[in-house]
Design an enzyme around this catalytic site. Sequence first.
Site, PDB file in Angstrom:
ATOM      1  N   HIS A 374     -13.800  40.879   0.216  1.00  0.00           N
ATOM      2  CA  HIS A 374     -12.681  40.762   1.142  1.00  0.00           C
ATOM      3  C   HIS A 374     -11.652  39.776   0.605  1.00  0.00           C
ATOM      4  O   HIS A 374     -12.007  38.762   0.008  1.00  0.00           O
ATOM      5  CB  HIS A 374     -13.171  40.310   2.531  1.00  0.00           C
ATOM      6  CG  HIS A 374     -13.706  41.436   3.359  1.00  0.00           C
ATOM      7  ND1 HIS A 374     -12.991  42.034   4.364  1.00  0.00           N
ATOM      8  CD2 HIS A 374     -14.886  42.093   3.301  1.00  0.00           C
ATOM      9  CE1 HIS A 374     -13.711  43.012   4.909  1.00  0.00           C
ATOM     10  NE2 HIS A 374     -14.868  43.069   4.280  1.00  0.00           N
ATOM     11  N   ALA A 393      -2.502  46.864   6.280  1.00  0.00           N
ATOM     12  CA  ALA A 393      -2.157  47.215   7.656  1.00  0.00           C
ATOM     13  C   ALA A 393      -2.776  46.246   8.645  1.00  0.00           C
ATOM     14  O   ALA A 393      -2.147  45.869   9.652  1.00  0.00           O
ATOM     15  CB  ALA A 393      -2.615  48.645   7.954  1.00  0.00           C
ATOM     16  N   GLN A 395      -3.636  43.013   8.196  1.00  0.00           N
ATOM     17  CA  GLN A 395      -2.979  41.706   8.183  1.00  0.00           C
ATOM     18  C   GLN A 395      -1.581  41.800   8.800  1.00  0.00           C
ATOM     19  O   GLN A 395      -1.137  40.883   9.504  1.00  0.00           O
ATOM     20  CB  GLN A 395      -2.928  41.156   6.760  1.00  0.00           C
ATOM     21  CG  GLN A 395      -4.321  40.882   6.192  1.00  0.00           C
ATOM     22  CD  GLN A 395      -4.336  39.816   5.111  1.00  0.00           C
ATOM     23  OE1 GLN A 395      -3.425  38.995   5.009  1.00  0.00           O
ATOM     24  NE2 GLN A 395      -5.405  39.809   4.307  1.00  0.00           N
ATOM     25  N   PHE A 426     -12.931  33.583   4.368  1.00  0.00           N
ATOM     26  CA  PHE A 426     -12.946  33.647   5.830  1.00  0.00           C
ATOM     27  C   PHE A 426     -12.649  35.085   6.251  1.00  0.00           C
ATOM     28  O   PHE A 426     -11.642  35.672   5.849  1.00  0.00           O
ATOM     29  CB  PHE A 426     -11.888  32.703   6.402  1.00  0.00           C
ATOM     30  CG  PHE A 426     -11.743  32.783   7.890  1.00  0.00           C
ATOM     31  CD1 PHE A 426     -12.695  32.212   8.729  1.00  0.00           C
ATOM     32  CD2 PHE A 426     -10.659  33.436   8.461  1.00  0.00           C
ATOM     33  CE1 PHE A 426     -12.559  32.278  10.107  1.00  0.00           C
ATOM     34  CE2 PHE A 426     -10.511  33.503   9.841  1.00  0.00           C
ATOM     35  CZ  PHE A 426     -11.467  32.919  10.663  1.00  0.00           C
TER      36      PHE A 426
END
Length: 474
Positions: A374, A393, A395, A426
């Site tokens: 990620h 998309a 974010q 995160f």
Amino acid sequence: MTNPPRYPRDFAGHGPTPPDPRWPDGALVAVSLVLNYEEGGENCLLHGDGQSEAFLSDIAGAAPWPNQRHWNMESLYDYGARAGFWRLHRLFTELGLPVTLYGVTSALARNPEQVAAMKAAGWEIASHGLKWVDHRDMPEDEERRQIAESIRLHTEVVGEPPRGWYTGRCSMNTVRLAAETGQFDWISDVYDDDLPYWREVGSRDQLMIPYTLEANDMRFATAPGYIEGEQFFTYLRDTLDTLLAEGARGAPRMFSVGLHARLVGRPGKVAGLRRFLEHAMRQGRVWFARRADIAHHWATHHPHRRFERPSQMTRERFVERFGGIFEHSAWIAERAWSLELGPAHDRPLGLHNALARVFRSASRDERLGVLRAHPDLAGKLAQARRLTAASTAEQASAALDALTDEERATFERLNLAYTSKHGFPFIIAVRDHTKGSILAAFERRVANGSDEEFETACRQVERIAELRLGAMLG
């Protein structure tokens, strides 16, 4: 490659939010009255069978008599044709109610006066098979032949071919064989729903209208069952009242009532049926309809739309379609394709469950690899426009692509602190949040222990996958 296991039974159906059938005149319940006409089509030496009938009569514990006629059994079936049918015919015509008749074709051929009365009353005459016998062990070719012969003879006897089909004592092949004829607007050899639905049989989109074995007078001849007309009335009334209440809450349904001339056609039993019909007619917003009418309505308002089913995809197509649901981790889709998939996995939640099972059962190192795949939130990859389309998309949905210089600096600080402490980025399901709630969670979670954050991040990865599938499949 060996084909993976596939599970054909459909436990999903219409799901938690079934469609509004939009019955005519705003009806809350569509009531289908079905009269099974089997008298003259049952097992009997006169019909070329090797034993007498033993099913659905007033003889308790009846068993077949091999190579013998059973005078009492034949006489009870005869009652249905001679007396019970006419009593029910008078009842339905007096009340002006439409009826669908499941006619065993050989029985129709032996009862021309009754057929004439059915036609004069405007009843729908569907096919109930060539003979009223068990198809369980019937060879597929023989069953196919009997279905074809039933259509031929029905057309000859009634004057037009049947447009509906119900075998009753069917085999595992019956629905497929009947659908493959392309002859039937509806088939009712299912008991699995309160609304019609479509079944794909090869290139045929076949409408299924579920039937009933419980709101059915056959319970007068089975245990546990009804012993008086009042019990039948009570059960039918309670069913209708429940469905009306559900319909008033926005979930209209269909209600089938199964009848037999030799059973409910008896005086003491028909009284309960009459009470129910009069009760139903007083309620309002009840649509009495033949199954042909229901089929036409459903096909008009809810035509079938085929879609690409995950459970039927090749491995290559499955991975191509869903390999990116878990970020840069196509191996999850590869393993999920090998699970026992079925109709339940053709919907977003079911498919998500299959993919999540693979992720959950993976090793810690494999799951850590998914986490590390990620991107940082509003990180360098985002600024360089090198995110996947899905991540871009996501974010953007929280305006992370339009940060102020101060906000960008805050994200950069938190990203560095979080990754340095926990060893992975995160991760949060951005579509569940606003920019403000993301920053608040970021500030809070950076202080957690790494084991706790590992589990939290894994749950967020699953949630992101769920949202992606929902957006993809609708």
